[in-house]
Enzyme design. Structure first.
Site, PDB file in Angstrom:
ATOM      1  N   LYS A  93       0.820  -1.223   0.000  1.00  0.00           N
ATOM      2  CA  LYS A  93       0.000   0.000   0.000  1.00  0.00           C
ATOM      3  C   LYS A  93       0.852   1.271   0.000  1.00  0.00           C
ATOM      4  O   LYS A  93       2.022   1.251   0.358  1.00  0.00           O
ATOM      5  CB  LYS A  93      -0.977  -0.018   1.184  1.00  0.00           C
ATOM      6  CG  LYS A  93      -2.155  -0.961   0.907  1.00  0.00           C
ATOM      7  CD  LYS A  93      -3.215  -0.963   1.987  1.00  0.00           C
ATOM      8  CE  LYS A  93      -4.337  -1.935   1.580  1.00  0.00           C
ATOM      9  NZ  LYS A  93      -5.336  -2.120   2.637  1.00  0.00           N
ATOM     10  N   ARG A 140      -3.366 -10.352   4.863  1.00  0.00           N
ATOM     11  CA  ARG A 140      -3.811 -10.298   3.463  1.00  0.00           C
ATOM     12  C   ARG A 140      -2.670  -9.730   2.627  1.00  0.00           C
ATOM     13  O   ARG A 140      -2.346  -8.546   2.766  1.00  0.00           O
ATOM     14  CB  ARG A 140      -5.069  -9.416   3.374  1.00  0.00           C
ATOM     15  CG  ARG A 140      -5.672  -9.322   1.987  1.00  0.00           C
ATOM     16  CD  ARG A 140      -6.845  -8.329   1.981  1.00  0.00           C
ATOM     17  NE  ARG A 140      -7.452  -8.243   0.663  1.00  0.00           N
ATOM     18  CZ  ARG A 140      -7.002  -7.460  -0.303  1.00  0.00           C
ATOM     19  NH1 ARG A 140      -5.961  -6.684  -0.122  1.00  0.00           N
ATOM     20  NH2 ARG A 140      -7.617  -7.440  -1.477  1.00  0.00           N
TER      21      ARG A 140
HETATM   22  C1  PT1 Z   1      -7.822  -4.649   3.373  1.00  0.00           C
HETATM   23  C2  PT1 Z   1      -8.130  -4.591   1.984  1.00  0.00           C
HETATM   24  C3  PT1 Z   1      -9.219  -5.387   1.525  1.00  0.00           C
HETATM   25  N1  PT1 Z   1      -7.463  -3.815   1.102  1.00  0.00           N
HETATM   26  C4  PT1 Z   1      -9.571  -6.172   3.710  1.00  0.00           C
HETATM   27  N2  PT1 Z   1      -9.908  -6.168   2.411  1.00  0.00           N
HETATM   28  C5  PT1 Z   1      -7.836  -3.788  -0.189  1.00  0.00           C
HETATM   29  N3  PT1 Z   1     -10.269  -6.937   4.578  1.00  0.00           N
HETATM   30  C6  PT1 Z   1      -8.907  -4.572  -0.632  1.00  0.00           C
HETATM   31  C7  PT1 Z   1      -3.099   2.259  -0.940  1.00  0.00           C
HETATM   32  O1  PT1 Z   1      -3.083   3.139  -0.073  1.00  0.00           O
HETATM   33  O2  PT1 Z   1      -6.845  -3.940   3.897  1.00  0.00           O
HETATM   34  N4  PT1 Z   1      -8.550  -5.426   4.196  1.00  0.00           N
HETATM   35  N5  PT1 Z   1      -9.570  -5.359   0.220  1.00  0.00           N
HETATM   36  C8  PT1 Z   1      -7.090  -2.898  -1.168  1.00  0.00           C
HETATM   37  N6  PT1 Z   1      -7.328  -1.522  -0.858  1.00  0.00           N
HETATM   38  C9  PT1 Z   1      -6.310  -0.570  -0.929  1.00  0.00           C
HETATM   39  C10 PT1 Z   1      -6.358   0.533  -0.073  1.00  0.00           C
HETATM   40  C11 PT1 Z   1      -5.243  -0.740  -1.784  1.00  0.00           C
HETATM   41  C12 PT1 Z   1      -5.322   1.446  -0.078  1.00  0.00           C
HETATM   42  C13 PT1 Z   1      -4.217   0.177  -1.817  1.00  0.00           C
HETATM   43  C14 PT1 Z   1      -4.231   1.276  -0.950  1.00  0.00           C
HETATM   44  O3  PT1 Z   1      -2.193   2.113  -1.773  1.00  0.00           O
END
Ligand code: PT1
Length: 288
Positions: free
Chosen positions: A228, A263
């Site tokens: 992230k 994850r």
């Molecule tokens: C997570 C999650 C998810 N993240 C759960 N499910 C994502 N339970 C999708 C960035 O800042 O943490 N927990 N499903 C992906 N979401 C992101 C959010 C991807 C922020 C990238 C960023 O780069």
């Protein structure tokens, strides 16, 4: 109403949590941008190949998602999301012996995915969409309730909290109550602070440092920090694929502070790191 018996996957999650061995959840994105060739057949094929790789690398679970929720992402409709995830879930269920979660906010997708073979719901919206909590209760599978402030398209514009940890603890108390009132077995609930979902770097770092406080809620914790942007900000690495070492470090820190399901994109690397942590914990010895 008589509650259904505890789901075998929930049993497995609680067992791992009791032994303090984190489970590794491999990320399987089935959005068009994750497989450059837009064709459906190629998409299923490529996803299945990726799933095989992650299982061979030691993934305990796979998280299948057909709607991007990263900052700035646009929503997709339920039919499109179902067309993306259902063939992939069916193909994996037919070939691999691995439990899958469905990463979705929509009740229709929860139903279609569980019918296709998914064993868990992963909702970044914490079952707050119309009908989502009822769908999760009916389906009787474990469910991850994640915290998000705002919605993906705009959530990073100005995230604000009084105290991010306290605010999230209050959010989870309310959601746990709503879930159990709706008939969800408390043993099926997993909580996730939602790193990067309407949070500044400082909010994310406070949550990571204070993760153990969420264990007091009495539910296993799922943690997603892999690749992230918070890791990009810390390391200066602008390309997500270059954040593997930072991701593994973050996963270990999260596990050491109470994370139960990690994850991740980089399954092989995280499995090795978790083995080091498990070996140290098995050996025991005094804590500083
Ligand atoms: C997570 C999650 C998810 N993240 C759960 N499910 C994502 N339970 C999708 C960035 O800042 O943490 N927990 N499903 C992906 N979401 C992101 C959010 C991807 C922020 C990238 C960023 O780069």
């Amino acid at each position: 109403m008589h509650p259904k018996s505890i789901h075998p996957l929930a049993e497995r999650i609680h067992d791992a949590a009791r032994r303090e061995v984190p489970l590794v959840m491999g990320i399987l994105n089935v959005t068009p941008d994750s497989f450059s060739d837009g064709g459906r057949f190629h998409g299923v094929d490529a996803a299945l190949e990726h799933a095989r790789r992650m299982v061979a690398d030691g993934a305990d679970l796979l998280d299948v998602g057909g709607e991007s929720t990263r900052p700035g992402a646009e929503p997709v409709d339920a039919d499109e999301e179902l067309e993306r995830v259902v063939p992939v879930i069916e193909a994996i269920a037919a070939e691999l012996d691995v439990p899958m979660s469905i990463d979705t906010m929509k009740p229709e997708v929860m139903r279609g995915a569980v019918a296709a073979g998914a064993a868990m719901i992963n909702d970044v919206n914490g079952l707050r969409a119309e009908g989502a909590i009822e769908a999760a209760a009916e389906l009787g599978v474990p469910v991850c309730v994640m915290h998000m402030q705002g919605e993906p398209r705009t959530m990073q514009s100005d995230p604000t909290y009084e105290d991010v940890t306290e605010d999230l603890l209050g959010f989870f108390r309310e959601r746990i109550r709503a879930c159990t009132d709706a008939g969800i077995d408390p043993a099926h609930l997993v909580l996730d602070p939602g790193f990067g979902f309407g949070k500044s770097l400082d909010h994310n770092l406070q949550l990571l440092a204070e993760l153990a406080r969420f264990r007091t809620l009495g539910h296993p914790l799922l943690i997603g920090i892999s690749r992230k942007s918070m890791l990009g900000k810390i390391t200066g690495r602008e390309v997500a694929e270059d954040r593997v070492a930072a991701s593994v470090a973050a996963a270990v820190l999260a596990a050491e502070r109470g994370g139960n399901i990690l994850r991740v994109h980089d399954v092989a690397e995280t499995v090795d790191a978790v083995r080091v942590l498990a070996a140290m914990r098995e050996r025991g010895g005094a804590r500083p």
